[in-house]
Design an enzyme around this catalytic site. Structure first.
Site, PDB file in Angstrom:
ATOM      1  N   LYS A 124      12.812   6.755  20.712  1.00 10.05           N
ATOM      2  CA  LYS A 124      13.685   5.498  20.894  1.00 10.05           C
ATOM      3  C   LYS A 124      14.056   5.213  22.452  1.00 10.05           C
ATOM      4  O   LYS A 124      13.868   4.041  23.071  1.00 10.05           O
ATOM      5  CB  LYS A 124      14.868   5.350  19.755  1.00 10.05           C
ATOM      6  CG  LYS A 124      14.364   5.287  18.527  1.00 10.05           C
ATOM      7  CD  LYS A 124      15.762   5.812  17.672  1.00 10.05           C
ATOM      8  CE  LYS A 124      15.453   5.829  16.205  1.00 10.05           C
ATOM      9  NZ  LYS A 124      16.692   6.399  15.411  1.00 10.05           N
ATOM     10  N   ALA A 177       0.773  -1.083   0.074  1.00  9.74           N
ATOM     11  CA  ALA A 177       0.080  -0.057   0.080  1.00  9.74           C
ATOM     12  C   ALA A 177       0.870   1.215   0.128  1.00  9.74           C
ATOM     13  O   ALA A 177       1.827   1.334   0.858  1.00  9.74           O
ATOM     14  CB  ALA A 177      -0.801  -0.026   1.128  1.00  9.74           C
TER      15      ALA A 177
END
Ligand code: HSE
Length: 453
Positions: free
Chosen positions: A221, A60
């Protein structure tokens, strides 16, 4: 922050061992393109190595009119929702990035009992706990090895290998762009702007570098690493961050003379003096540039490489090192997760659910470490005494001082003993009020010394 409800893990759906595993890939950027290329060109070898044959159900994309070299046009669709809901799809790989529409697509996939593999640090840092609960409720995987430090296996080691370890601290160089810029400043003596331009020329930095150089990427992170290391809920907005744009090559050169390197660090720390009380442990998660002793293993991480250094009570010190970005390295981490998801599907199981405890975040002002401060002052009698007085007033103890002449001015370089950030902040405010202080230049934390608090 706090614990959130955790669902009991449901029984997973299963697929027969002799059938290919059909993968829906959402997003065809660097990582999506590299994953398609790995699955198409290396499919037989991957099947031989892993025991799983993958078939791409569709890719997609946002703009179907754009040429996608290496991706067969018949696989490309603009209908991501339709692809996620396709009943023939076994696993969904989300590589769109950002929150919207990634979050809704991932939720749709999990609700339909499709395992999800994602490289989306922003998504996991913002709502990883809710998505993990949704995955557990459906009995399927939510795997995100590629979300932190690209090819480096760090999520699985924290989640599984170190599941019983009392982790005291995780310190990471988790942003390759900033590590490249700081390495270049250090090795070539370049100012920040020129090192950034070089990083952009070589493709290590984006045209708009804010997400990297201002520490947003590293903060997301850091939140993910802290949540796993301490088994608690930490979101990206819990993480105070400082970027690297004010790091001066002069401070890097001083750091070098003093035996240190300057790195942008993501730090997740657990304070045992908080104990395992009902309120849970006290932790700190933060991103900032810091001086590291040249002998510290992280000091050797140069250029665009990443590394994560873990200190555990029983395990001691561990370090994982590798490429933290780039299409193929990140796709390699996605592929490892895909293989896990496929094996779990076959077995009718899913990756283990990580329990979550409450934790409190220690206020930034209460964090202690040693500091480097560079101060430009008038070079005349009594100035050093006035400056030292400000340090003393705020309880900051000086470990060493060096003076460098600058014509009528002098630069004073101070290293402090361990001091609270709040006290150092007040010291800096006090120094700025002195007539004899022209400028407070570099202010850097010192991390990784034996006695760094
Ligand atoms: N832009 C990041 C880096 C990689 O420079 O490390 C993706 O998180």
């Amino acid at each position: 922050m706090g614990p959130s409800a955790q669902e009991t893990q449901a029984q997973a759906p299963s697929t027969p061992a002799d059938q290919p595993v059909r993968v829906a890939i959402l997003g065809a950027g660097n990582v999506g393109g590299a994953l398609v290329s790995l699955l198409l060109s290396d499919g037989d070898a991957i099947a031989a190595r892993s025991g799983v044959r993958f078939e791409i159900a569709g890719v997609a994309v946002g703009d179907v009119s754009r040429a996608r070299p290496g991706i067969p046009p018949e696989l490309v669709t603009g209908d991501a929702k339709g692809l996620v809901s396709d009943p023939s799809v076994d696993v969904v790989v989300e590589l769109i990035g950002g929150l919207d529409p990634a979050r809704e697509l991932v939720e749709t996939a999990l609700a339909a009992r499709r395992p999800v593999v994602t490289a989306n640090k922003e998504l996991i840092a913002a709502c990883g706990a809710q998505l993990a609960d949704a995955a557990a409720a459906s009995g399927v995987d939510l795997l995100y090895e590629a979300a932190v430090a690209g090819a480096i296996p760090i999520i699985r080691p924290l989640r599984e290998s170190l599941a019983g370890e009392r982790i005291r601290r995780v310190v990471g160089i988790v942003n390759g762009t900033t590590n490249f810029i700081l390495s270049t400043m250090s090795e070539q003596g370049l100012p920040y702007a020129e090192a950034l331009a070089e990083a952009q020329r070589l493709g290590f930095a984006e045209r708009d570098p804010a997400a990297d150089v201002d520490g947003h990427d590293a903060a997301a992170k850091a939140a993910i690493l802290a949540a796993l290391a301490f088994r608690c809920v930490v979101v990206g907005t819990d993480v105070p961050r400082e970027g690297i744009s004010s790091v001066d090559p002069v401070d890097i050169a001083f750091a070098d003379r003093l035996g240190y390197v300057v790195k942008l660090l993501a730090v997740a720390e657990r304070f045992d003096d908080g104990g395992d009380t009902d309120d849970g442990p006290e932790i700190s998660v933060r991103v900032h540039p810091a001086m590291l002793p040249r002998t510290h293993p992280l000091a050797a991480v140069r250029g665009a490489f990443n590394a994560v250094f873990i200190e555990g009570a029983a395990a001691g010190e561990l370090m994982l090192y590798g490429r933290g970005a780039g299409g193929l390295p990140t796709a390699s981490a996605v592929l490892g997760d895909l293989i896990d998801a496929a094996h779990h599907l076959r077995a009718g199981t899913a990756a283990r659910v990580v329990p979550r405890i409450a934790a409190r975040i220690r206020p930034s002002d209460d964090l202690s470490c040693a500091w480097y401060l560079s101060i430009d002052v008038a070079d005349r009698p009594g100035v050093l005494a006035a400056v030292a007085q400000v340090f003393g007033t705020h309880g900051v103890s000086i470990r060493s001082m060096e003076q460098v002449g600058l014509g009528d001015e002098a630069r004073l370089i101070f290293l402090t003993h361990i001091a609270r950030a709040g006290d150092v902040r007040r010291t800096i405010d006090g120094l700025r009020e002195l007539d004899v202080v022209d400028r407070v230049g570099g202010v850097l934390r010192i991390v990784g010394d034996q006695d760094d608090g």
